[in-house]
Design a protein around this motif. Sequence first.
Motif, short mmCIF file in Angstrom:
data_model
loop_
_atom_site.label_atom_id
_atom_site.label_comp_id
_atom_site.label_asym_id
_atom_site.label_seq_id
_atom_site.Cartn_x
_atom_site.Cartn_y
_atom_site.Cartn_z
N CYS A 62 0.83 -1.21 0.00
CA CYS A 62 0.00 0.00 0.00
C CYS A 62 0.86 1.26 0.00
CB CYS A 62 -0.93 -0.02 1.21
SG CYS A 62 -2.13 1.31 1.21
N LEU A 63 1.96 1.20 0.76
CA LEU A 63 2.87 2.34 0.79
C LEU A 63 3.50 2.56 -0.59
CD1 LEU A 63 3.89 4.27 3.08
CD2 LEU A 63 5.89 2.81 3.23
N ALA A 64 3.83 1.46 -1.25
CA ALA A 64 4.38 1.57 -2.60
C ALA A 64 3.34 2.15 -3.56
CB ALA A 64 4.85 0.20 -3.09
N ASP A 65 2.08 1.71 -3.43
CA ASP A 65 1.01 2.27 -4.26
C ASP A 65 0.86 3.77 -4.02
OD1 ASP A 65 0.48 -0.24 -5.20
OD2 ASP A 65 -1.38 -0.54 -4.05
N MET A 66 0.90 4.15 -2.74
CA MET A 66 0.72 5.56 -2.39
C MET A 66 1.85 6.41 -2.97
SD MET A 66 0.68 7.31 1.37
CE MET A 66 -0.97 6.82 1.88
N THR A 67 3.07 5.92 -2.83
CA THR A 67 4.23 6.65 -3.34
C THR A 67 4.13 6.81 -4.86
OG1 THR A 67 5.53 5.71 -1.54
CG2 THR A 67 6.75 6.71 -3.34
N ALA A 68 3.72 5.73 -5.55
CA ALA A 68 3.57 5.80 -7.00
C ALA A 68 2.45 6.77 -7.40
CB ALA A 68 3.27 4.40 -7.56
N PHE A 69 1.35 6.71 -6.65
CA PHE A 69 0.22 7.61 -6.91
C PHE A 69 0.65 9.08 -6.78
CE2 PHE A 69 -3.39 10.07 -5.23
CZ PHE A 69 -4.35 9.84 -6.19
N LEU A 70 1.39 9.39 -5.73
CA LEU A 70 1.83 10.77 -5.53
C LEU A 70 2.86 11.18 -6.57
CD1 LEU A 70 2.02 10.77 -1.63
CD2 LEU A 70 0.32 11.94 -3.05
N ALA A 71 3.74 10.24 -6.93
CA ALA A 71 4.76 10.55 -7.94
C ALA A 71 4.12 10.83 -9.30
CB ALA A 71 5.75 9.39 -8.05
N ALA A 72 2.94 10.25 -9.54
CA ALA A 72 2.25 10.44 -10.83
C ALA A 72 1.42 11.73 -10.85
CB ALA A 72 1.36 9.23 -11.11
N SER A 73 1.56 12.57 -9.83
CA SER A 73 0.77 13.81 -9.76
C SER A 73 1.35 14.87 -10.68
CB SER A 73 0.76 14.36 -8.33
OG SER A 73 0.38 13.37 -7.41
N GLY A 74 0.51 15.75 -11.14
CA GLY A 74 0.94 16.88 -11.94
C GLY A 74 0.52 18.18 -11.30
N ARG A 82 -5.11 15.95 -3.42
CA ARG A 82 -4.31 14.82 -3.86
C ARG A 82 -3.87 13.94 -2.67
NH1 ARG A 82 -4.00 12.09 -8.61
NH2 ARG A 82 -1.92 11.27 -9.01
N VAL A 83 -3.43 14.54 -1.58
CA VAL A 83 -3.02 13.71 -0.44
C VAL A 83 -4.23 13.05 0.21
CG1 VAL A 83 -0.79 14.80 0.05
CG2 VAL A 83 -2.85 15.72 1.11
N CYS A 84 -5.39 13.70 0.15
CA CYS A 84 -6.61 13.04 0.64
C CYS A 84 -6.92 11.81 -0.21
CB CYS A 84 -7.79 14.00 0.63
SG CYS A 84 -7.71 15.25 1.93
N ASP A 85 -6.78 11.93 -1.51
CA ASP A 85 -7.01 10.77 -2.39
C ASP A 85 -5.97 9.67 -2.11
OD1 ASP A 85 -9.20 11.92 -3.53
OD2 ASP A 85 -8.14 12.71 -5.28
N ALA A 86 -4.74 10.08 -1.83
CA ALA A 86 -3.70 9.10 -1.51
C ALA A 86 -4.07 8.35 -0.22
CB ALA A 86 -2.34 9.79 -1.36
N GLU A 126 2.46 9.02 6.77
CA GLU A 126 2.42 10.47 7.00
C GLU A 126 3.62 11.16 6.35
OE1 GLU A 126 1.22 11.64 10.96
OE2 GLU A 126 2.46 13.44 10.85
N ARG A 127 4.80 10.52 6.44
CA ARG A 127 5.98 11.12 5.81
C ARG A 127 5.85 11.14 4.29
NH1 ARG A 127 6.68 14.57 8.56
NH2 ARG A 127 8.35 15.21 7.20
N ALA A 128 5.25 10.10 3.72
CA ALA A 128 5.07 10.09 2.26
C ALA A 128 4.18 11.26 1.83
CB ALA A 128 4.46 8.75 1.82
N LEU A 129 3.10 11.49 2.57
CA LEU A 129 2.21 12.61 2.24
C LEU A 129 2.93 13.94 2.45
CD1 LEU A 129 -1.11 11.41 3.97
CD2 LEU A 129 -0.36 11.02 1.62
N ALA A 130 3.67 14.04 3.56
CA ALA A 130 4.35 15.30 3.87
C ALA A 130 5.43 15.62 2.84
CB ALA A 130 4.95 15.24 5.29
N GLU A 131 6.17 14.59 2.40
CA GLU A 131 7.23 14.83 1.41
C GLU A 131 6.63 15.34 0.10
OE1 GLU A 131 10.43 14.97 1.74
OE2 GLU A 131 10.18 14.50 3.86
N TYR A 132 5.52 14.75 -0.31
CA TYR A 132 4.85 15.24 -1.52
C TYR A 132 4.44 16.70 -1.35
CZ TYR A 132 1.04 16.11 -4.77
OH TYR A 132 0.23 16.68 -5.71
N LEU A 133 3.80 17.01 -0.23
CA LEU A 133 3.35 18.40 0.00
C LEU A 133 4.52 19.37 0.09
CD1 LEU A 133 0.42 17.83 2.53
CD2 LEU A 133 0.23 18.51 0.13
#
Lengths: 238, 238
Positions: A62-74, A82-86, A126-133
Amino acid sequence: MPAARPPIRDALVAAAFRLFLERGFEQTTVDDIVALAGVGRRSFFRYFPSKEDVVFPDHEGCLADMTAFLAASGPEHEPVRRVCDAARLVLRMYAENPAFSVQRYRLTRQVPGLRAYELSVVWRYERALAEYLRGRFAGRPDGTLRADVIAAAVVAAHNNALRSWLRSDGVGDAGAAVDHALAYVQTTYARPADAPAVRSGPAGPGPGPGGDVVVLVSRRDAPLWRVVQELETVLERP
Amino acid sequence: MPAARPPIRDALVAAAFRLFLERGFEQTTVDDIVALAGVGRRSFFRYFPSKEDVVFPDHEGCLADMTAFLAASGPEHEPVRRVCDAARLVLRMYAENPAFSVQRYRLTRQVPGLRAYELSVVWRYERALAEYLRGRFAGRPDGTLRADVIAAAVVAAHNNALRSWLRSDGVGDAGAAVDHALAYVQTTYARPADAPAVRSGPAGPGPGPGGDVVVLVSRRDAPLWRVVQELETVLERP
């Protein structure tokens, strides 16, 4: 989406949970688990680094899915939405198998070591979401502060709804509960996707010191965040 | 305020940190620590349940202080401001001894077991803040959701500022940094202490469907949160 899971891995998880619930987590050894699953010790450690990991078999995926989902953001993705969707990816994992999720929730409440493990898992989400933001807010005033606070708010809202659902034994619509909780965070922090439904304009010199006056005319049924966004624009604040 | 600490306890902490930094956390045993401190094993376990606990010798006391501080709150305390003040107790503990705090921060980054321990400590602070807010928000719509989200936001803001300060080797004004971070959370969530600086009133029937119109007149220099609070009142939303 996660790849199909090997049958041996599923058998190990099923055997482990049966023993954890019958005997308790501490009283169950890896040898007990592999004996019940009918495989060797090496098979266990091929899939799980430790006994704790078998309790949370889907979090790495799931963490890998989340990281990929965030990486695919534009840039077209509003970052808070976007982080809510993640975060909804985590809910989906729990909701796929309510009986298993409820069992695990009860087990985790009883075993301090699992509680600590779960906290470390939540921290990684939480860190994955925070890093994206942090990336999206780079260069903005207080960018890292806002990123960390919003990520924490998203995780807390998600977990508030998820845990209510788990405590109610998985009865009811977990998705609707999480949507409601995340909407609270989005209303607070997200920029709206569509145009504001309010009209406004500055007025002439106003009374008293400070002078300048803003008159904002809004329909009573306009969403509050739209009014606030319009106000921010008029007041020229971030 | 915490009571004066027994000298043996301080000697054990000092010996433990000296060895952790020289040899590493994993390579240091409790026997090594008590030998250097010149006391027996039983003295160690009188003060600390485990080797991990000696790394965070003041958190139990700080958690007790925080719980007492929140328990001493009255209805005159704005709840979000109150939890921000409670979080400042943690900062005060770190800032009392910058050199020790910086050493511990580096050590915690290196040792996964300490990282997990720290997460459980942070979780307990967050739960203390959330429980207080849940009490204050009892009976309000989404009371537990708001409580959990705001507690998480306070902890994230506090830790964002605290960790920046620790990463900079304890240089600069940690108190000012934490105040700035907590002000971001207060501006978002707290009710203002004094009267709003805006005037407003509903107007007659407005244009189009939905009808009712709100006209809000505000001085341009009014704080945004005051305008928003006034809007909430006029729009009769929580």
